[in-house]
Scaffold this motif. Structure first.
Motif, PDB file in Angstrom:
ATOM      1  N   LEU A  18       0.820  -1.209   0.000  1.00  0.00           N
ATOM      2  CA  LEU A  18       0.000   0.000   0.000  1.00  0.00           C
ATOM      3  C   LEU A  18       0.857   1.263   0.000  1.00  0.00           C
ATOM      4  N   LEU A  19       1.939   1.229   0.761  1.00  0.00           N
ATOM      5  CA  LEU A  19       2.792   2.412   0.852  1.00  0.00           C
ATOM      6  C   LEU A  19       3.571   2.664  -0.433  1.00  0.00           C
ATOM      7  N   GLU A  20       3.692   1.647  -1.273  1.00  0.00           N
ATOM      8  CA  GLU A  20       4.455   1.797  -2.511  1.00  0.00           C
ATOM      9  C   GLU A  20       3.627   2.333  -3.669  1.00  0.00           C
ATOM     10  N   VAL A  21       2.296   2.222  -3.601  1.00  0.00           N
ATOM     11  CA  VAL A  21       1.463   2.670  -4.714  1.00  0.00           C
ATOM     12  C   VAL A  21       1.340   4.186  -4.705  1.00  0.00           C
ATOM     13  N   ASP A  22       0.928   4.737  -5.817  1.00  0.00           N
ATOM     14  CA  ASP A  22       0.677   6.170  -5.926  1.00  0.00           C
ATOM     15  C   ASP A  22      -0.780   6.432  -5.550  1.00  0.00           C
ATOM     16  N   ALA A  23      -0.975   6.989  -4.354  1.00  0.00           N
ATOM     17  CA  ALA A  23      -2.327   7.319  -3.888  1.00  0.00           C
ATOM     18  C   ALA A  23      -2.444   8.820  -3.659  1.00  0.00           C
ATOM     19  N   GLN A  24      -1.790   9.575  -4.506  1.00  0.00           N
ATOM     20  CA  GLN A  24      -1.844  11.041  -4.454  1.00  0.00           C
ATOM     21  C   GLN A  24      -1.418  11.579  -3.086  1.00  0.00           C
ATOM     22  N   GLY A  25      -0.378  10.947  -2.526  1.00  0.00           N
ATOM     23  CA  GLY A  25       0.165  11.398  -1.256  1.00  0.00           C
ATOM     24  C   GLY A  25      -0.570  10.895  -0.032  1.00  0.00           C
ATOM     25  N   ARG A  26      -1.586  10.062  -0.220  1.00  0.00           N
ATOM     26  CA  ARG A  26      -2.378   9.587   0.913  1.00  0.00           C
ATOM     27  C   ARG A  26      -2.209   8.089   1.137  1.00  0.00           C
ATOM     28  N   GLU A  27      -1.019   7.580   0.831  1.00  0.00           N
ATOM     29  CA  GLU A  27      -0.756   6.157   1.036  1.00  0.00           C
ATOM     30  C   GLU A  27      -0.873   5.784   2.516  1.00  0.00           C
ATOM     31  N   GLY A  28      -0.342   6.657   3.397  1.00  0.00           N
ATOM     32  CA  GLY A  28      -0.431   6.388   4.832  1.00  0.00           C
ATOM     33  C   GLY A  28      -1.856   6.383   5.333  1.00  0.00           C
ATOM     34  N   GLY A  29      -2.698   7.276   4.798  1.00  0.00           N
ATOM     35  CA  GLY A  29      -4.096   7.302   5.188  1.00  0.00           C
ATOM     36  C   GLY A  29      -4.832   6.047   4.773  1.00  0.00           C
ATOM     37  N   LEU A  30      -4.497   5.518   3.579  1.00  0.00           N
ATOM     38  CA  LEU A  30      -5.130   4.275   3.135  1.00  0.00           C
ATOM     39  C   LEU A  30      -4.694   3.101   4.005  1.00  0.00           C
ATOM     40  N   ALA A  31      -3.415   3.091   4.432  1.00  0.00           N
ATOM     41  CA  ALA A  31      -2.950   2.037   5.327  1.00  0.00           C
ATOM     42  C   ALA A  31      -3.692   2.098   6.657  1.00  0.00           C
ATOM     43  N   ALA A  32      -3.995   3.317   7.119  1.00  0.00           N
ATOM     44  CA  ALA A  32      -4.769   3.456   8.358  1.00  0.00           C
ATOM     45  C   ALA A  32      -6.186   2.925   8.178  1.00  0.00           C
ATOM     46  N   LEU A  33      -6.788   3.210   7.041  1.00  0.00           N
ATOM     47  CA  LEU A  33      -8.168   2.813   6.793  1.00  0.00           C
ATOM     48  C   LEU A  33      -8.304   1.314   6.558  1.00  0.00           C
ATOM     49  N   VAL A  34      -7.314   0.717   5.880  1.00  0.00           N
ATOM     50  CA  VAL A  34      -7.407  -0.696   5.512  1.00  0.00           C
ATOM     51  C   VAL A  34      -6.848  -1.606   6.596  1.00  0.00           C
ATOM     52  N   LEU A  35      -5.709  -1.202   7.197  1.00  0.00           N
ATOM     53  CA  LEU A  35      -4.988  -2.086   8.117  1.00  0.00           C
ATOM     54  C   LEU A  35      -4.979  -1.616   9.560  1.00  0.00           C
ATOM     55  N   GLY A  36      -5.453  -0.402   9.819  1.00  0.00           N
ATOM     56  CA  GLY A  36      -5.383   0.118  11.179  1.00  0.00           C
ATOM     57  C   GLY A  36      -4.022   0.644  11.551  1.00  0.00           C
ATOM     58  N   ASP A  37      -3.127   0.851  10.571  1.00  0.00           N
ATOM     59  CA  ASP A  37      -1.787   1.378  10.819  1.00  0.00           C
ATOM     60  C   ASP A  37      -1.833   2.893  10.669  1.00  0.00           C
ATOM     61  N   ASP A  38      -1.967   3.612  11.799  1.00  0.00           N
ATOM     62  CA  ASP A  38      -2.136   5.056  11.729  1.00  0.00           C
ATOM     63  C   ASP A  38      -0.828   5.827  11.770  1.00  0.00           C
ATOM     64  N   SER A  39       0.316   5.150  11.656  1.00  0.00           N
ATOM     65  CA  SER A  39       1.594   5.852  11.698  1.00  0.00           C
ATOM     66  C   SER A  39       1.797   6.744  10.484  1.00  0.00           C
ATOM     67  N   GLY A  40       1.055   6.497   9.396  1.00  0.00           N
ATOM     68  CA  GLY A  40       1.202   7.314   8.206  1.00  0.00           C
ATOM     69  C   GLY A  40       0.421   8.618   8.258  1.00  0.00           C
ATOM     70  N   LEU A  41      -0.341   8.842   9.312  1.00  0.00           N
ATOM     71  CA  LEU A  41      -1.074  10.093   9.471  1.00  0.00           C
ATOM     72  C   LEU A  41      -0.188  11.113  10.166  1.00  0.00           C
TER      73      LEU A  41
END
Length: 738
Positions: A183-206
């Motif tokens: 997830l962190l490697e894909v291009d999500a318009q700078g919101r890769e960390g937010g998607l990791a929080a939403l999908v996996l519960g990993d909020d360190s990217g916020l």
């Protein structure tokens, strides 16, 4: 049956409010008494005792699993496996070790660890580490976040800092960490960390700014996986099957209702496993399963049955969950929804249902948020009207579907790119709303106000036209504008906050307030923002007359920027002015400046020939009704000698320990001249500097000074001018505190 479930739940919840756990003999006696009462009409009392016994026994087991006191502050070599998803924030790798072992001693089953500048750590890896261990603890301030309770709720028996370590065994089958990296490697318009929080519960990217926007708008529940997400996904799957059945596209040989319930539950369980199966997710799945079971077979029992059963099952599975604010908010939000949608004389349109639900949840949870010392989002009801469907109908489906289709890279990455763009748009809206209407932290509320405010909220949740309902507004507003105890003229309230290795002391007269130092800041961790500013607001202060920064070291002035941003300050006064940041617009502390507020006299002193740093601390002397307080910053022995030679009146009843009790300060001559009967020490527990030094502590003892140490007693309050003993926050007993 319903009465029995309520009694059992009350017994389990009583744990949260106990000042101390019952002794072992009483824990053994209570279930015996309960079993004797169970066959009779007193069975609710029996169930209450059984619930209380189970909760207390569970809490005692968690308390007994904490690090032994003899190992507090010691460094041990240990081995353990990394649990969950490690997080790297500001160069600090934080992770949890499960079932660590050491040759020297038995260790708690779970340890929370930080590794400053450490290497990448993966979930499931086995490490051998040299860790400086600490017993669970935290800052204790009036209305502040209770970190010690948070640790106990997660059954973490120790915290620690890694000194050295090496990998013993790589992870095997670590699919969640693999998904996160993808997830962190894909291009999500700078919101890769937010998607990791939403999908996996990993909020360190916020980022810190993201968290501030979420908290200010009351939308944390949308990005941190909770019951909201589980319910949203289950609702989407249930609605999909129901919609297909209504349109005639569902196979006729499969009953649509059981299929919809099964699809919703399987989807929720899958999402829960993807999110790490944490306690909030387990709670949500239990509640969802019971609601679906009620919908399928037991609707005749009424709507309160699944809520009460879910409440009891969650508390039996983990009684310590009552220490978590999220537990209270989630169950009460569901209860409010059940109340406002039941017993209506006529149906609401979907727009009325959606808008009124948001406002009524805000009304119902308002007293609870203030009771839990959480900020209240003024914009939350409006923001959630738009943000909830934006996340549930757009971002969440795109993020989950994109994650599932990452094996088909072009499709999965395209969906995640769209999800990231939608999330970026959401955060821009949240930042705008947060800047327009910031969150509000309420003042201290007397205990007698809470029942009236809760009753007022309940009245307002009832249908219109019921008697006494209009009385709900004045009763609810009591918690927003509670009566405050004012400081008498001629007296001064002194609050030394527990800020760890730093200093922040709030001084209040009847009509004025001064903050002496602003607490430390370490990277993005700003004590000024997290501890000092909430304490100012909880005191009911709308502004500070003076912010006095003793000197420029970060443990004293680090939180100043957050204070200036969060509350109006008429004047900033500072010692060590040459090193003070320009943006603080501070005036130089002057030797001999005096002023009087409400018959309380203030005087400053600074060594004009001091070197930069500790020696240049601005000293403040305060006198109220003949009782004196001396605040010294970080002055050393040379500055103490200069103060005595200048003829400054250092005699005082209360002394703030110079330089946190460092050996370089608190000379015998100085302590003799001060002649205080009490000394206030502000320091961090097991700090790296060894403060306070044993020699200095012995000098305080020889001088007849009672020691009030923030690391041992939490925040300390002195009523200067009343000639009373100091009070400490830790004197308010909680069973989880040492």
């Amino acid at each position: 049956m319903r009465t029995g479930m309520i009694a059992l739940a009350l017994g389990l919840l009583t744990l949260r409010f106990l000042p101390a756990l019952p002794p072992v003999w009483l824990l053994l006696l209570m279930p015996v008494v309960a079993l004797m009462l169970l066959p009779f009409r007193t069975y609710p009392l029996a169930l209450f005792l059984l619930g209380l016994t189970w909760a207390c026994a569970s809490a005692k087991a968690a308390m007994d699993d904490r690090l032994p006191e003899r190992l507090d502050g010691q460094t041990l070599w240990l081995e353990g496996r990394v649990a969950g998803l490690p997080q790297t924030i500001d160069g600090v790798v934080r992770f949890q070790l499960d079932d660590p072992v050491s040759r020297r001693s038995r260790l708690p089953q779970q340890i929370r660890i930080g590794w400053y500048g450490g290497p990448a750590v993966g979930s499931g890896e086995r490490w051998r580490l040299a860790v400086k261990l600490k017993r669970p603890g935290g800052l204790v301030n009036p209305g502040g976040f209770d970190y010690q309770a948070w640790l106990l709720a997660q059954r973490i028996g120790a915290t620690g800092t890694v000194v050295d370590g090496h990998l013993l065994q790589p992870a095997e089958g670590n699919w969640r960490d693999g998904v996160r990296q993808r997830l962190l490697e894909v291009d999500a318009q700078g919101r890769e960390g937010g998607l990791a929080a939403l999908v996996l519960g990993d909020d360190s990217g916020l980022s810190t700014a993201d968290w501030q926007a979420l908290q200010a708008t009351g939308t944390v529940h949308l990005l941190v996986i909770s019951g909201t997400h589980i319910g949203l996904l289950a609702g989407l799957l249930y609605g999909l099957v129901a919609g297909l059945a209504r349109w005639g596209a569902w196979p006729t040989f499969l009953p649509w209702l059981p299929s919809a319930c099964i699809a919703a539950f399987i989807g929720a369980l899958t999402y829960g496993l993807l999110a790490g199966w944490e306690v909030p997710v387990q709670r949500a799945c239990i509640m969802l399963g019971l609601v679906l079971l009620w919908r399928l077979r037991f609707r005749h029992l009424g709507t309160t049955w699944p809520l009460l059963l879910a409440l009891n099952l969650v508390l039996i599975a983990e009684p310590l969950i009552s220490l978590r604010p999220g537990f209270w908010l989630s169950f009460l939000a569901v209860a409010i929804l059940m109340l406002i949608f039941s017993a209506r004389l006529g149906p609401w349109s979907w727009l009325q249902s959606w808008s009124r639900a948001q406002w009524l949840i805000a009304v119902g949870l308002l007293p609870v948020l203030l009771a839990l010392n959480l900020p209240v989002s003024i914009s939350g009801p409006v923001v959630n009207l738009l943000a909830v469907p934006w996340v549930s109908l757009l971002i969440l489906p795109l993020a989950l579907l994109g994650t599932l289709l990452l094996a088909i890279a072009p499709v999965g990455e395209s969906l995640l790119w769209l999800a990231g763009g939608a999330m970026e748009g959401l955060f821009r809206f949240l930042v705008f709303a947060a800047d327009l209407v910031p969150a509000w932290t309420g003042p201290h509320v007397p205990a007698w106000v809470w029942p009236l405010s809760l009753l007022g909220a309940l009245l307002l949740l009832l249908p219109r036209g019921l008697p006494l309902r209009p009385l709900g507004w004045p009763m609810l507003l009591l918690c927003l504008f509670p009566p405050q105890k004012s400081v008498p003229v001629g007296q001064l309230e002194v609050l030394q906050l527990d800020v760890g290795q730093g200093l922040a002391i709030l001084l209040r007269t009847r009509d004025h307030a001064l903050l002496y130092d602003a607490g430390p800041r370490f990277g993005d961790f700003d004590i000024g923002e997290r501890v000092v500013l909430p304490a100012i607001r909880r005191a009911g202060l709308k502004q500070l007359d003076t912010l006095l920064l003793s000197h420029a070291d970060s443990d004293h002035a680090g939180g100043a920027a957050a204070i200036l941003k969060g509350v109006p300050v008429k004047r900033v006064l500072a010692g060590d002015i040459a090193r003070m940041p320009v943006e603080l617009s501070a005036q130089a502390c002057r030797n001999g400046e005096t002023w009087t507020w409400n018959e309380v006299t203030f005087a400053t002193w600074i060594w004009e020939h001091a070197d930069e740093g500790n020696q240049a601390s601005c000293v403040l002397s305060v006198e109220a009704n003949g009782e004196r307080l001396l605040l010294t910053g970080d002055i050393d022995v040379d500055a103490e000698r200069a103060m005595l030679n200048d003829g400054f009146n250092v005699s005082a009843h209360w002394l703030q320990s110079p330089h946190h009790g460092s050996r370089s300060s608190s000379s015998r001559a100085f302590l003799r001249a001060v002649g205080a009967h009490g000394v206030l020490i502000s320091r961090g527990r097991n700090n790296a500097f060894g403060h306070p030094h044993p020699l200095v502590v012995s000098r305080y003892g020889w001088s007849g000074m009672a020691i009030h140490d923030s690391a041992e007693r939490g925040a300390i309050t002195v009523r200067l001018g009343a000639y009373q003993a100091a009070s400490a926050e830790r004197s308010t007993r909680r069973f989880w505190r040492d």
